[in-house]
Design a protein around this motif. Structure first.
Motif, PDB file in Angstrom:
ATOM      1  N   GLY A   1       0.779  -1.288   0.014  1.00  0.00           N
ATOM      2  CA  GLY A   1      -0.108  -0.005   0.134  1.00  0.00           C
ATOM      3  C   GLY A   1       0.973   1.075  -0.144  1.00  0.00           C
ATOM      4  O   GLY A   1       0.523   2.241  -0.862  1.00  0.00           O
ATOM      5  N   PHE A   2       1.915   1.256   0.855  1.00  0.00           N
ATOM      6  CA  PHE A   2       2.661   2.497   1.015  1.00  0.00           C
ATOM      7  C   PHE A   2       3.746   2.567  -0.075  1.00  0.00           C
ATOM      8  O   PHE A   2       3.953   3.834  -0.508  1.00  0.00           O
ATOM      9  CB  PHE A   2       3.266   2.756   2.378  1.00  0.00           C
ATOM     10  N   THR A   3       3.975   1.366  -0.555  1.00  0.00           N
ATOM     11  CA  THR A   3       5.199   1.570  -1.764  1.00  0.00           C
ATOM     12  C   THR A   3       4.506   2.050  -3.012  1.00  0.00           C
ATOM     13  O   THR A   3       4.985   2.865  -3.679  1.00  0.00           O
ATOM     14  CB  THR A   3       5.523   0.131  -1.949  1.00  0.00           C
ATOM     15  N   THR A   4       3.229   1.442  -3.324  1.00  0.00           N
ATOM     16  CA  THR A   4       2.376   1.946  -4.374  1.00  0.00           C
ATOM     17  C   THR A   4       2.067   3.617  -4.251  1.00  0.00           C
ATOM     18  O   THR A   4       1.994   4.066  -5.147  1.00  0.00           O
ATOM     19  CB  THR A   4       1.149   1.098  -4.683  1.00  0.00           C
ATOM     20  N   GLY A   5       1.614   3.879  -3.090  1.00  0.00           N
ATOM     21  CA  GLY A   5       1.439   5.167  -2.861  1.00  0.00           C
ATOM     22  C   GLY A   5       2.526   6.189  -2.972  1.00  0.00           C
ATOM     23  O   GLY A   5       2.484   7.236  -3.562  1.00  0.00           O
ATOM     24  N   ILE A   6       3.758   5.704  -2.673  1.00  0.00           N
ATOM     25  CA  ILE A   6       5.193   6.536  -2.796  1.00  0.00           C
ATOM     26  C   ILE A   6       5.180   6.676  -4.195  1.00  0.00           C
ATOM     27  O   ILE A   6       5.682   7.906  -4.789  1.00  0.00           O
ATOM     28  CB  ILE A   6       6.122   5.795  -2.016  1.00  0.00           C
ATOM     29  N   ALA A   7       5.213   5.500  -5.101  1.00  0.00           N
ATOM     30  CA  ALA A   7       4.995   5.379  -6.456  1.00  0.00           C
ATOM     31  C   ALA A   7       4.104   6.748  -7.224  1.00  0.00           C
ATOM     32  O   ALA A   7       4.819   7.285  -8.118  1.00  0.00           O
ATOM     33  CB  ALA A   7       4.766   4.142  -7.095  1.00  0.00           C
ATOM     34  N   VAL A   8       2.787   6.501  -6.878  1.00  0.00           N
ATOM     35  CA  VAL A   8       2.023   7.315  -7.360  1.00  0.00           C
ATOM     36  C   VAL A   8       2.595   8.944  -6.965  1.00  0.00           C
ATOM     37  O   VAL A   8       2.432  10.021  -8.006  1.00  0.00           O
ATOM     38  CB  VAL A   8       0.603   7.187  -6.794  1.00  0.00           C
ATOM     39  N   THR A   9       2.920   9.291  -5.917  1.00  0.00           N
ATOM     40  CA  THR A   9       3.365  10.477  -5.261  1.00  0.00           C
ATOM     41  C   THR A   9       4.489  10.730  -6.298  1.00  0.00           C
ATOM     42  O   THR A   9       4.635  12.106  -6.654  1.00  0.00           O
ATOM     43  CB  THR A   9       3.950  10.545  -3.900  1.00  0.00           C
ATOM     44  N   ILE A  10       5.502  10.035  -6.438  1.00  0.00           N
ATOM     45  CA  ILE A  10       6.860  10.599  -7.164  1.00  0.00           C
ATOM     46  C   ILE A  10       6.498  10.564  -8.703  1.00  0.00           C
ATOM     47  O   ILE A  10       6.827  11.824  -9.356  1.00  0.00           O
ATOM     48  CB  ILE A  10       8.065   9.209  -7.315  1.00  0.00           C
ATOM     49  N   PHE A  11       5.628   9.954  -9.092  1.00  0.00           N
ATOM     50  CA  PHE A  11       5.199  10.169 -10.718  1.00  0.00           C
ATOM     51  C   PHE A  11       4.463  11.260 -10.750  1.00  0.00           C
ATOM     52  O   PHE A  11       4.855  12.332 -11.802  1.00  0.00           O
ATOM     53  CB  PHE A  11       4.291   9.215 -11.047  1.00  0.00           C
ATOM     54  N   GLY A  12       3.562  11.530  -9.787  1.00  0.00           N
ATOM     55  CA  GLY A  12       2.763  12.941 -10.063  1.00  0.00           C
ATOM     56  C   GLY A  12       3.791  14.182  -9.642  1.00  0.00           C
ATOM     57  O   GLY A  12       3.555  15.299 -10.361  1.00  0.00           O
ATOM     58  N   GLY A  13       4.665  13.999  -9.011  1.00  0.00           N
ATOM     59  CA  GLY A  13       5.494  15.076  -8.471  1.00  0.00           C
ATOM     60  C   GLY A  13       6.512  15.450  -9.827  1.00  0.00           C
ATOM     61  O   GLY A  13       6.936  16.644  -9.959  1.00  0.00           O
TER      62      GLY A  13
ATOM     63  N   VAL B   1      10.105   6.197 -14.460  1.00  0.00           N
ATOM     64  CA  VAL B   1      10.316   4.872 -14.674  1.00  0.00           C
ATOM     65  C   VAL B   1      10.554   4.285 -13.423  1.00  0.00           C
ATOM     66  O   VAL B   1      10.060   3.140 -13.142  1.00  0.00           O
ATOM     67  CB  VAL B   1      11.444   4.854 -15.664  1.00  0.00           C
ATOM     68  N   VAL B   2      11.147   5.070 -12.470  1.00  0.00           N
ATOM     69  CA  VAL B   2      11.526   4.497 -11.193  1.00  0.00           C
ATOM     70  C   VAL B   2      10.290   4.366 -10.314  1.00  0.00           C
ATOM     71  O   VAL B   2       9.986   3.159  -9.707  1.00  0.00           O
ATOM     72  CB  VAL B   2      12.350   5.439 -10.382  1.00  0.00           C
ATOM     73  N   ALA B   3       9.315   5.112 -10.438  1.00  0.00           N
ATOM     74  CA  ALA B   3       8.101   5.009  -9.795  1.00  0.00           C
ATOM     75  C   ALA B   3       6.999   4.009 -10.442  1.00  0.00           C
ATOM     76  O   ALA B   3       6.556   3.153  -9.656  1.00  0.00           O
ATOM     77  CB  ALA B   3       7.162   6.438  -9.808  1.00  0.00           C
ATOM     78  N   TRP B   4       7.076   3.856 -11.697  1.00  0.00           N
ATOM     79  CA  TRP B   4       6.705   2.615 -12.277  1.00  0.00           C
ATOM     80  C   TRP B   4       6.953   1.429 -11.993  1.00  0.00           C
ATOM     81  O   TRP B   4       6.146   0.488 -11.498  1.00  0.00           O
ATOM     82  CB  TRP B   4       6.802   2.755 -13.804  1.00  0.00           C
ATOM     83  N   ASN B   5       8.366   1.261 -11.869  1.00  0.00           N
ATOM     84  CA  ASN B   5       8.968  -0.064 -11.569  1.00  0.00           C
ATOM     85  C   ASN B   5       8.843  -0.292 -10.028  1.00  0.00           C
ATOM     86  O   ASN B   5       8.695  -1.702  -9.695  1.00  0.00           O
ATOM     87  CB  ASN B   5      10.287   0.028 -11.852  1.00  0.00           C
ATOM     88  N   MET B   6       8.685   0.842  -9.054  1.00  0.00           N
ATOM     89  CA  MET B   6       8.310   0.313  -7.696  1.00  0.00           C
ATOM     90  C   MET B   6       7.033   0.386  -7.442  1.00  0.00           C
ATOM     91  O   MET B   6       6.518  -0.042  -6.224  1.00  0.00           O
ATOM     92  CB  MET B   6       9.169   1.534  -6.995  1.00  0.00           C
ATOM     93  N   SER B   7       6.230   0.465  -8.142  1.00  0.00           N
ATOM     94  CA  SER B   7       4.564   0.521  -7.836  1.00  0.00           C
ATOM     95  C   SER B   7       3.937  -0.778  -7.458  1.00  0.00           C
ATOM     96  O   SER B   7       2.970  -0.617  -7.019  1.00  0.00           O
ATOM     97  CB  SER B   7       3.964   0.960  -9.114  1.00  0.00           C
ATOM     98  N   GLU B   8       4.799  -1.800  -7.675  1.00  0.00           N
ATOM     99  CA  GLU B   8       4.142  -3.222  -7.291  1.00  0.00           C
ATOM    100  C   GLU B   8       2.735  -3.419  -7.684  1.00  0.00           C
ATOM    101  O   GLU B   8       1.614  -3.693  -7.035  1.00  0.00           O
ATOM    102  CB  GLU B   8       4.043  -3.360  -5.747  1.00  0.00           C
ATOM    103  N   ARG B   9       2.471  -2.928  -9.008  1.00  0.00           N
ATOM    104  CA  ARG B   9       1.038  -2.820  -9.566  1.00  0.00           C
ATOM    105  C   ARG B   9       0.249  -4.219  -9.584  1.00  0.00           C
ATOM    106  O   ARG B   9      -0.874  -4.452  -9.472  1.00  0.00           O
ATOM    107  CB  ARG B   9       0.964  -2.219 -10.822  1.00  0.00           C
ATOM    108  N   HIS B  10       1.219  -5.233  -9.897  1.00  0.00           N
ATOM    109  CA  HIS B  10       0.566  -6.619 -10.108  1.00  0.00           C
ATOM    110  C   HIS B  10       0.263  -7.096  -8.483  1.00  0.00           C
ATOM    111  O   HIS B  10      -0.848  -7.797  -8.695  1.00  0.00           O
ATOM    112  CB  HIS B  10       1.546  -7.359 -10.705  1.00  0.00           C
ATOM    113  N   GLU B  11       0.952  -6.968  -7.594  1.00  0.00           N
ATOM    114  CA  GLU B  11       0.835  -7.372  -6.414  1.00  0.00           C
ATOM    115  C   GLU B  11      -0.657  -6.665  -5.842  1.00  0.00           C
ATOM    116  O   GLU B  11      -1.418  -6.984  -5.249  1.00  0.00           O
ATOM    117  CB  GLU B  11       2.031  -7.207  -5.167  1.00  0.00           C
TER     118      GLU B  11
END
Length: 587
Positions: A126-138, A353-363
């Motif tokens: 949850g927080f890893t994907t949330g961080i990824a969204v924050t990085i991408f949006g930033g 790209v870092v955000a996309w790779n760390m998003s854990e989207r499949h999990e």
């Protein structure tokens, strides 16, 4: 000829050093753009990211618990560092980082490495994907070349700023970002040995410098020239008020740093077949995070992607991590002035790209599809990470996980009233034989399954009290499937046992496991029950229970619950006419 060292350097040779040198060189090149990008996204100068890569990278490799760990600034820290800088300022970030280092060192010293691994997966995802969204949006503002945006602490406010300024989009910035993103995408397919992020950064920077100079914002125009001098030693100004104000952000940095470093070490173990030392890793991370702020560096942890790159390129020992730090140091000293010309639009795709790779989207999708209570934990943690902050997200996520765990475990305590099945092998005690006609009013046998803890203690007490109300003289508790009793369970268990004994009843405990037995012995409840009333076999307890009944109590009984019942209820039946129960047969 091999040079023999102890531990991780046993059998180290010249060939090993050559492999470490090549791997360290490649990882160092990969780390340069990432170090600057992470620093910029965190709201600090890009050179601070390079300082962190150099100092923390070398210390984590030398002092950590994994042979292949590459440490440095990571994407996971971006929203945390950004929020601290916005709320407290850069100087206080250094203090929080130093305090986090102390906490990490203490975690390792007190052997809490294994505990950190037990943070529930839905909270981590949850927080890893949330961080990824924050990085991408930033990075949207740099991608579109938007300028003069007011920076806010929270994601929603920053996204509102982006939407309000979309009319001022810079087409040159979009072109530069597109070139960098395309290069990052195709480089691994055409040139797999070349770091894709570095290739995208160099190509897009050259295009911008040659074709449309001064049309896009650069590191130099935004943050000033990057100094090629080494960082100065500076001890932060600690005060009691600052320590009190920064203890919470320091704790968050320490927890996230510990989690990510151990996850990275586990990934390294899986790729190499080795085993890391969790507590040593935390202590190494702690030392690195205490020293790095003294030179202006930001918090650091184990970097999963760079660690994997290190292993894939043939690393043999921690020397590769040291070389990676030295490579970044040489680049800083020799080429820092040129880095000032890098467009911010070139940095944005790298972080996206870092955000996309760390998003854990499949999990993330897998847990959501399960539609379980864990899904609620995941979404709660994710949404709070994005729209509030990581501190609250993790705290509430852990509380929700604890509630879900208690709910699940409370369903695991099974209490069954049982009797021997005379038709089963070895007269095994079972629940299905108990009914109104087949029962014993004086001997009650209960089989307990599952941990007796605070979530089920009341359920246990109520069930046994309801049984006691029927007036049995002997209560047999079969506890071979009770692995654990906590303080609350022990208190309720004690209340019930003492009440029953006070009413003149006898408690017999059978097949009890070591931990529950130790708990009862610690509070001397075994003496209250009677040490002679503990049995290794339930059959022995059943045979002993008849010695606690007067023969007159069984006269005329028609329940026939045990093999002995017919003989005891009808004295004219001789013992030879009936097979007497063998105590060791009942299990």
């Amino acid at each position: 000829m091999k040079v023999s060292f102890r531990g991780r350097y046993l059998g180290y040779s010249r060939q090993s050093f050559q492999k470490d040198t090549i791997s360290g060189l490649i990882v160092g090149i990969v780390a340069i753009p990432l170090g600057m990008a992470f620093a910029i996204a965190s709201g600090v100068k890009p050179e601070y990211g390079l300082y962190t890569t150099i100092i923390a990278g070398i210390l984590i490799s030398l002092l950590g618990g994994s042979k292949f760990q590459i440490g440095g600034p990571t994407g996971a820290f971006i929203p945390i560092i950004f929020a601290i800088v916005m709320q407290y300022g850069y100087e206080n970030l250094l203090i929080a980082g130093f305090m986090a280092g102390i906490l990490l060192f203490l975690m390792g010293l007190f052997k809490l490495g294994a505990v950190i691994k037990f943070i529930p997966r839905p909270v981590t995802i949850g927080f890893t994907t949330g961080i990824a969204v924050t990085i991408f949006g930033g990075q949207l503002s740099n991608f579109f070349g938007l300028e003069n945006l007011e920076k806010h602490e929270y994601f929603f406010s920053n996204m509102k700023e982006v939407v309000m300024h979309l009319g001022a989009t810079n087409s040159y910035s979009i072109l530069v970002a597109a070139i960098c993103l395309t290069t990052i995408y195709i480089t691994p397919k055409l040139f797999p040995r070349i770091p894709s992020s570095l290739a995208g950064l160099l190509l897009s920077t050259v295009v911008a410098a040659l074709l449309f100079p001064d049309k896009v914002a650069t590191i130099g125009s935004t943050y000033g020239a990057i100094s090629n001098s080494l960082p100065n030693f500076h001890f932060p100004d600690f005060t009691l008020d600052k320590i009190q104000n920064l203890i919470q952000p320091a704790f968050v940095i320490a927890m996230l740093g510990g989690i990510e470093s151990l996850l990275s070490a586990v990934v390294a173990d899986g790729m190499t077949g080795t085993r890391h030392h969790s507590n040593r890793e935390l202590m190494g991370q702690g030392v690195a995070n205490m020293i790095t702020p003294l030179f202006g560096g930001i918090p650091a942890t184990g970097a999963i992607a760079r660690t994997a790159t290190n292993i894939k390129n043939g690393a043999v020992s921690p020397i590769s991590g040291v070389i990676h730090g030295i490579v970044v140091l040489l680049v800083l000293v020799l080429f820092a002035p040129y880095a000032s010309r890098i467009p911010l639009a070139s940095m944005a795709p790298i972080l996206m790209v870092v955000a996309w790779n760390m998003s854990e989207r499949h999990e993330f999708a897998h847990i959501v599809k399960s539609k379980s209570l864990e899904t609620l934990v995941l979404l709660t943690t994710f949404l709070l990470t994005v729209f509030k902050d990581l501190t609250i997200a993790v705290e509430i996520g852990l509380v929700c996980s604890a509630i879900v765990f208690i709910k699940h475990m409370s369903q695991h305590l099974k209490m069954s009233k049982v009797l021997p099945d005379n038709f089963a092998k070895n007269d095994q005690v079972v629940a299905h034989t108990v009914n109104d006609e087949h029962n014993c009013p004086y001997i009650s046998i209960y089989e307990l399954e599952g941990p007796l803890f605070f979530g089920v203690a009341d359920q246990f007490e109520k069930s046994i009290m309801d049984e006691i109300a029927h007036g049995p003289k002997v209560l047999i508790l079969k506890m071979n499937n009770v692995p654990y009793i906590d303080t609350t369970g022990e208190a309720n268990f004690t209340t019930v046992m003492k009440y029953f004994i006070k009413q003149g009843g006898t408690v017999l405990i059978t097949e009890i496991q070591n931990q529950p037995l130790q708990v009862l012995q610690n509070i001397h409840l075994d003496e209250v029950i009677g040490k002679e009333n503990f049995f290794d076999q339930t059959g022995e307890a059943i045979s002993h229970s008849f010695t606690k009944l007067h023969k007159s109590q069984c006269l005329g009984c028609q329940h026939d619950a045990f093999r002995e019942c017919q003989m005891r209820s009808n004295p004219t039946v001789k013992a030879v006419d009936h097979q007497v129960l063998e105590p060791t047969l009942v299990k």
